[in-house]
Design a protein around this motif. Structure first.
Motif, PDB file in Angstrom:
ATOM      1  N   GLN A 124       0.821  -1.205   0.000  1.00 43.20           N
ATOM      2  CA  GLN A 124       0.000   0.000   0.000  1.00 43.20           C
ATOM      3  C   GLN A 124       0.858   1.258   0.000  1.00 43.20           C
ATOM      4  N   THR A 197      -2.520   0.155 -11.048  1.00 41.34           N
ATOM      5  CA  THR A 197      -3.707   0.097 -10.193  1.00 41.34           C
ATOM      6  C   THR A 197      -4.391  -1.258 -10.302  1.00 41.34           C
ATOM      7  N   GLU A 198      -4.491  -1.795 -11.506  1.00 39.92           N
ATOM      8  CA  GLU A 198      -5.128  -3.102 -11.694  1.00 39.92           C
ATOM      9  C   GLU A 198      -4.359  -4.197 -10.956  1.00 39.92           C
ATOM     10  N   TYR A 200      -2.356  -3.805  -8.415  1.00 36.72           N
ATOM     11  CA  TYR A 200      -2.477  -3.521  -6.982  1.00 36.72           C
ATOM     12  C   TYR A 200      -3.821  -3.998  -6.431  1.00 36.72           C
ATOM     13  N   GLU A 201      -4.884  -3.687  -7.109  1.00 36.73           N
ATOM     14  CA  GLU A 201      -6.211  -4.042  -6.606  1.00 36.73           C
ATOM     15  C   GLU A 201      -6.425  -5.549  -6.562  1.00 36.73           C
ATOM     16  N   TYR A 202      -5.949  -6.258  -7.577  1.00 35.09           N
ATOM     17  CA  TYR A 202      -6.060  -7.716  -7.557  1.00 35.09           C
ATOM     18  C   TYR A 202      -5.207  -8.308  -6.437  1.00 35.09           C
ATOM     19  N   ALA A 205      -6.872  -7.836  -3.146  1.00 32.16           N
ATOM     20  CA  ALA A 205      -8.065  -8.688  -3.044  1.00 32.16           C
ATOM     21  C   ALA A 205      -7.698 -10.169  -2.928  1.00 32.16           C
TER      22      ALA A 205
END
Length: 251
Positions: A124, A197-198, A200-202, A205
């Motif tokens: 993060q 961002t993609e 990071y978000e995966y 999650a």
């Protein structure tokens, strides 16, 4: 091209220069930047006796710095004939890309599966710092390269593997020249921040398979764009024959 001034640290009490290693480090960083940014062209001969005056260091210091660049695969040693800037070729970029995809995507999956709260906080923080440096602009490319490396290494830090990081750092250092060329592609529509961002978000999650696929697409984006541009005749790869940067230094 102006001279690179390197100011030595103060002398120690015994009169010896305590900044010898710092001089080597600075010469290394400046040579490396000149290679990556194309001021020293691929295939260019590095004439130590001339370049030492340009970088304002001794021949011994410059040779030490150049030897480090040989280890980075950015300079090629030619036996008794000295050194040249390593050539640049799409075949090499494709090889580097294949290795990165194979090693980095699997390492990411393992990292996501094993990552704990400390790993999440590190990712993060690295993502937030990188986001502040995007979109990329040429004037801040070196800052972005550092933050980009930290983000990618944070992603992989959930499953510690020192050798994986060593190999990937070498591949990343050697592929910087291609990223530098890619940043100047005419008509480029790439959204690097959206790619980060993609991933990071995966990762956050816990979707390791989707994160790995997003990372693979991210890694392949630069070589794919360069290949298209070359085939369409929009660019040519830099070379010593195309622009004699080093010869200008000797004038």
């Amino acid at each position: 091209m102006a001279k690179r001034s390197i100011t030595p640290h103060s002398l120690g009490a015994n009169g010896q220069n305590g900044g010898a290693r710092t001089l080597i480090e600075r010469a290394y960083e400046q040579l490396r930047a000149d290679i990556i940014e194309g001021r020293l062209a691929p295939g260019e001969k590095l004439r130590v006796e001339h370049l030492k005056d340009h970088y304002e260091v001794s021949a011994g210091t410059l040779r030490e710095a150049i030897t480090r660049l040989v280890s980075d695969a950015l300079v090629v040693a030619e036996g008794q004939r000295g050194f040249r800037v390593a050539p640049i070729a799409l075949e090499e970029l494709e090889d580097i890309t294949r290795l990165r995809v194979q090693i980095e995507t699997e390492a990411l999956r393992q990292s996501i599966q094993a990552g704990d709260s400390a790993w999440r906080e590190a990712v993060q923080a690295a993502y937030a710092a990188l986001s502040h440096a995007e979109p990329i602009v040429p004037a801040r490319r070196r800052e972005w390269e550092l933050l980009n490396l930290r983000f990618h290494e944070a992603l992989l830090s959930g499953h510690a593997s020192p050798w994986t990081l060593r190999v990937l750092r070498l591949l990343s250092r050697h592929s910087e020249r291609y990223r530098s060329v890619g940043m100047h592609l005419p008509g480029s529509q790439r959204e690097v921040h959206a790619e980060h961002t993609e991933i990071y978000e995966y990762a956050m999650a816990g979707q390791d398979a989707r994160a790995a696929l997003a990372l693979e697409a991210h890694i392949r984006a630069t070589p794919d764009a360069l290949i298209r541009a070359l085939r369409e005749g929009r660019i040519t790869l830099p070379s010593a024959d195309a622009h004699q940067v080093g010869e200008a230094l000797l004038a």
